[in-house]
Design a protein around this motif. Structure first.
Motif: not given
Length: 257
Positions: A211-230
């Protein structure tokens, strides 16, 4: 002198192995427990259900946070705290059921620390089933003892693992030294309930992260942190731990047949 020390130790180790090696897998118990876990999690906003959900979530959430903490410890990072949020109000306020405060030395450390949290529950589910099939269920019990000791060493909430250790030691003593006809039944039921909670957590984790991954809203979670890092899209990391989770459930299921 050494023989006098190791002989009793060997005897008690063997007694522990014998006491926890005849556990049976019960697919119905595991499946029903996982369904109840998911249903209660989705009804956790109801007054009474929220407290039951917190109780049932404790073990799988702790395994998730321990996954983060173990990875940090193994790969040279630091574990500052493992905190379990036990109040429904605090969970609603923080948006978390628990968290591990860890630090890594570099990007690779951070990647492993994050990934281990999400694959720890399905991995423990598979190991729990596999070890029963191989008549090594005592290893799973020993791992849980080790996890509790590690939790005690790393958390600032010392009272929680202390209570757990007292319950485990007392229960283990009673099972080994004062067994009764219902001992193995109780052990098997508890073991299968824990596997059911891990299965429910695995399902729920897949649902939430999807749900979080395919949500239209940008939510801060571990997946987004991994994206920012890598700079690798969130969907890539979601695919990795979702695929791993499904594989573990699939492999565990096929152990029954």
């Amino acid at each position: 002198m050494l023989n006098g020390f190791f002989a009793p130790l060997q005897y008690y180790i063997q007694l522990f192995i014998d006491s926890f090696s005849n556990i049976q897998l019960h697919l119905s118990v595991i499946a029903i427990t996982s369904i109840i876990f998911v249903v209660l999690h989705n009804l956790r906003n109801l007054p009474i259900i929220r407290h039951i959900s917190v109780f049932l979530s404790f073990f799988p959430v702790l395994i998730h946070e321990l996954g983060h903490a173990f990875a940090a410890q193994i790969f040279g990072g630091q574990v500052e705290d493992i905190h379990m949020v036990l109040s429904p109000k605090k969970q609603q306020k923080t948006g978390k059921q628990g968290f591990a405060i860890t630090t890594g030395r570099n990007k690779i450390n951070f990647i492993f620390i994050t990934l281990m949290g999400y694959i720890s529950a399905p991995l423990m589910l598979f190991l729990g089933c596999y070890l029963i099939v191989k008549d090594l269920s005592f290893v799973f019990v020993a791992l849980c003892l080790f996890f509790t000791a590690f939790y005690f060493a790393k958390t600032k909430q010392k009272w929680i693992p202390l209570i757990l250790l007292i319950i485990i030691v007392y229960s283990g003593y009673s099972i080994i030294f004062d067994p009764n006809p219902y001992t193995m039944v109780i052990i098997s039921v508890v073991y299968n309930l824990l596997l059911g909670l891990l299965l429910g957590e695995t399902y729920q984790s897949i649902i939430i992260t999807s749900k979080i991954t395919f949500s239209k809203r940008k939510l801060e979670w571990d997946g987004s942190a991994m994206k920012d890092l890598t700079h690798i899209p969130v969907v890539f990391w979601w695919f990795i731990w979702t695929s791993f989770s499904i594989m573990c459930v699939y492999k565990a299921y096929h152990l029954f047949f």
